[in-house]
Enzyme design. Sequence first.
Site, PDB file in Angstrom:
ATOM      1  N   ARG A 146       0.819  -1.218   0.000  1.00 24.14           N
ATOM      2  CA  ARG A 146       0.000   0.000   0.000  1.00 24.14           C
ATOM      3  C   ARG A 146       0.854   1.269   0.000  1.00 24.14           C
ATOM      4  O   ARG A 146       0.393   2.329  -0.394  1.00 24.14           O
ATOM      5  CB  ARG A 146      -0.946  -0.018   1.208  1.00 24.14           C
ATOM      6  CG  ARG A 146      -2.119   0.917   1.024  1.00 24.14           C
ATOM      7  CD  ARG A 146      -2.981   1.125   2.268  1.00 24.14           C
ATOM      8  NE  ARG A 146      -3.203  -0.046   3.056  1.00 24.14           N
ATOM      9  CZ  ARG A 146      -2.733  -0.204   4.299  1.00 24.14           C
ATOM     10  NH1 ARG A 146      -2.001   0.724   4.869  1.00 24.14           N
ATOM     11  NH2 ARG A 146      -3.002  -1.304   4.968  1.00 24.14           N
ATOM     12  N   TYR A 150     -14.750  22.452 -10.976  1.00 25.84           N
ATOM     13  CA  TYR A 150     -15.234  21.170 -11.518  1.00 25.84           C
ATOM     14  C   TYR A 150     -16.396  20.690 -10.632  1.00 25.84           C
ATOM     15  O   TYR A 150     -16.272  20.679  -9.398  1.00 25.84           O
ATOM     16  CB  TYR A 150     -14.048  20.218 -11.453  1.00 25.84           C
ATOM     17  CG  TYR A 150     -14.231  18.831 -11.948  1.00 25.84           C
ATOM     18  CD1 TYR A 150     -14.576  18.573 -13.262  1.00 25.84           C
ATOM     19  CD2 TYR A 150     -14.000  17.736 -11.097  1.00 25.84           C
ATOM     20  CE1 TYR A 150     -14.690  17.266 -13.717  1.00 25.84           C
ATOM     21  CE2 TYR A 150     -14.110  16.436 -11.550  1.00 25.84           C
ATOM     22  CZ  TYR A 150     -14.456  16.206 -12.862  1.00 25.84           C
ATOM     23  OH  TYR A 150     -14.574  14.925 -13.308  1.00 25.84           O
ATOM     24  N   ASP A 185      -6.521  23.213  -8.464  1.00 28.23           N
ATOM     25  CA  ASP A 185      -6.711  22.149  -9.446  1.00 28.23           C
ATOM     26  C   ASP A 185      -6.006  22.636 -10.708  1.00 28.23           C
ATOM     27  O   ASP A 185      -6.480  23.529 -11.399  1.00 28.23           O
ATOM     28  CB  ASP A 185      -8.213  21.915  -9.678  1.00 28.23           C
ATOM     29  CG  ASP A 185      -8.479  20.748 -10.622  1.00 28.23           C
ATOM     30  OD1 ASP A 185      -7.615  20.485 -11.489  1.00 28.23           O
ATOM     31  OD2 ASP A 185      -9.553  20.129 -10.515  1.00 28.23           O
ATOM     32  N   LYS A 215      -6.061  13.003 -17.189  1.00 30.42           N
ATOM     33  CA  LYS A 215      -6.143  13.847 -18.379  1.00 30.42           C
ATOM     34  C   LYS A 215      -4.781  13.888 -19.095  1.00 30.42           C
ATOM     35  O   LYS A 215      -4.408  12.914 -19.707  1.00 30.42           O
ATOM     36  CB  LYS A 215      -6.652  15.237 -17.989  1.00 30.42           C
ATOM     37  CG  LYS A 215      -7.878  15.205 -17.034  1.00 30.42           C
ATOM     38  CD  LYS A 215      -9.126  14.667 -17.715  1.00 30.42           C
ATOM     39  CE  LYS A 215     -10.266  14.307 -16.762  1.00 30.42           C
ATOM     40  NZ  LYS A 215     -10.715  15.326 -15.827  1.00 30.42           N
TER      41      LYS A 215
HETATM   42  C1  LIG Z   1     -11.559  15.214 -14.729  1.00 25.50           C
HETATM   43  C2  LIG Z   1     -11.238  16.279 -13.761  1.00 25.50           C
HETATM   44  C3  LIG Z   1     -11.016  15.987 -12.417  1.00 25.50           C
HETATM   45  C4  LIG Z   1     -11.228  14.623 -11.832  1.00 25.50           C
HETATM   46  O1  LIG Z   1     -10.378  13.653 -12.340  1.00 25.50           O
HETATM   47  P1  LIG Z   1     -10.838  12.109 -12.359  1.00 25.50           P
HETATM   48  O2  LIG Z   1      -9.547  11.399 -12.567  1.00 25.50           O
HETATM   49  O3  LIG Z   1     -11.812  11.973 -13.474  1.00 25.50           O
HETATM   50  O4  LIG Z   1     -11.446  11.803 -11.027  1.00 25.50           O
HETATM   51  C5  LIG Z   1     -10.659  17.020 -11.577  1.00 25.50           C
HETATM   52  N1  LIG Z   1     -10.537  18.283 -12.033  1.00 25.50           N
HETATM   53  C6  LIG Z   1     -10.745  18.596 -13.311  1.00 25.50           C
HETATM   54  C7  LIG Z   1     -10.590  20.004 -13.740  1.00 25.50           C
HETATM   55  C8  LIG Z   1     -11.117  17.612 -14.224  1.00 25.50           C
HETATM   56  O5  LIG Z   1     -11.380  17.937 -15.486  1.00 25.50           O
END
Ligand SMILES: *Cc1c(COP(=O)(O)O)cnc(C)c1O
Length: 401
Positions: free
Chosen positions: A65, A119, A191, A216
Site C-alpha cells: 500500500r 469542476y 486544481d 487527463k
Molecule cells: C476530470 C477532472 C477531475 C477529476 O479527475 P478524475 O480522474 O476523473 O477523477 C478534476 N478536475 C478537473 C478540472 C477535471 O477535469
Amino acid sequence: MSKDRKPLTQLAQAGRRPEWTGMPGQPGAIVSPPVWRASTILYDDVAHLRSAAGRSTHERLFYGRKGTPTSWSLADALTELEPGAEGTMLYPSGVAAIACALMAVLNPGDQLLMVDSAYDPTRNFCEQMLRPLGIDTIYYDPTVGAGIAGLITDATRAIFMESPGSLTFEVQDVPAIAAIAREKGIATLIDNTWATPFFFPALSHGVDISILACTKYIVGHSDVMMGSVTATPDVFPRIQKAAYLFGQMTSPDDAWLAARGLRTLGVRLNQHQASALRVAEWLAQQPDVARVLHPALPSCPGHDLWRRDFSGSSGLFSFILDGGDERARAALIDGLAHFGIGYSWGGFESLALPVDPARYRTAKPWQAEGPLVRLQIGLEDPDDLIADLDAGLARFRAARA
Ligand SMILES: *Cc1c(COP(=O)(O)O)cnc(C)c1O
C-alpha cells in the site's frame, strides 16, 4: 538532481534513479523503472521487520500500500516539475486527490473558500461530504483576485482555486490570492489539471498544494484513472499522512502507464496548444459563435493574467453559440465525425461536450448568449477538425431555423 534543466529535459529524465533502473552490484541500467508489483514485502528476520516498522516508509519497501519504485518514480518526477515542492502523493482518481487534499487541511468548524467555476464533482464533495462534517464552503467569483481578502473570516482555513475553470475558462489571479492567504496562514490549493506544471508550475506562484487529474494530460491516452497532490515542505507531511490514513494508492501498472505518458507530455501539450489555437481562432470568426472561451484569446476573462503567469495553453476550451437551444446544439454535436461525445479530456482524441454552467453557479450567476460547447482538441489534423465543425455549425443553423 540538478535543478537547472528546462521542463522538456526534466520530462525526459525525471524519476529514473539508478536504484530503480539497475540491479545492485551490476553495471548497466534499463531506461525506465519497470512495473514492481507487490503486496507483501519479505524481511530477513524479526529484528529487520521491527526496524522497518519504526522508520519512515516514504520511498522504502514496507507493504504494497505504501507503493513500490514504480509509483515512487512517477511521484518523484511530478515533484521535480513543481519547483519548491517537497513531495507528491498518488491517488486512484483526480477526485480522490481533491477529496484527500481537502480532508488534509480542514477540520470541523473550518471554512473553505471555493472558486465558483470549480469542476462540479469538487463542489459535490464540499456539499455532500464536508458540509455534514461541519466544514462550510463559501463560493467566490473566479475573477475576485485580491478581493478575496474581503471574504476571509477567522474560520477560513483553505482557499481552493481552479485556473482556468475547466468549463468556462476564467483565469484567476493566483499569485494575488496565494500571497494574501500565506500572510494569514491559510492553505491554498489549486486544481492545475488544465495547464499541468509544464505550463504553470503552481507552487512557484505561491500556492501550497497543486492537484492534478493525471487521468487527463499526464496519462494522455484515455486509458488510466489517476490523481496526484504535490505540496510544499510545510504542507506535504499533512498530505502524506491523510493519504496513508485513507489508504490511497495506485496500481503499479497504472503508475507505469502514467509515467510513460509523462515522457511525451511536452510534445503533446505543444501540439494540443497549436491545434486548439487554430480551431479557437477559426471559431471566433464564425457568425454563429457568440464567444470563444479560451485563455489565449482576449475574449476570455482573465486573459491578461494568463499571459502574465502561464507559459502556454492546452487543448481544452469552450465556445458559446449565438442563440439556439438544446436541440440545435445537439444537432451540431451529434453529427461530428472526428469528435467523440463523452466526459474527460486530455487524451490524444478530440471530444465535444454540451455543458450548462448555469446549473452549478451560485456566487455569480452564469449568463450567456446561447448554449455552450466544450471542445478537447486532440492530435488529429486541425484542418479536419475545422471542416467537421464547419459542417456542425451548418447543422446548428438548419436546426435553429
Ligand atoms: C476530470 C477532472 C477531475 C477529476 O479527475 P478524475 O480522474 O476523473 O477523477 C478534476 N478536475 C478537473 C478540472 C477535471 O477535469
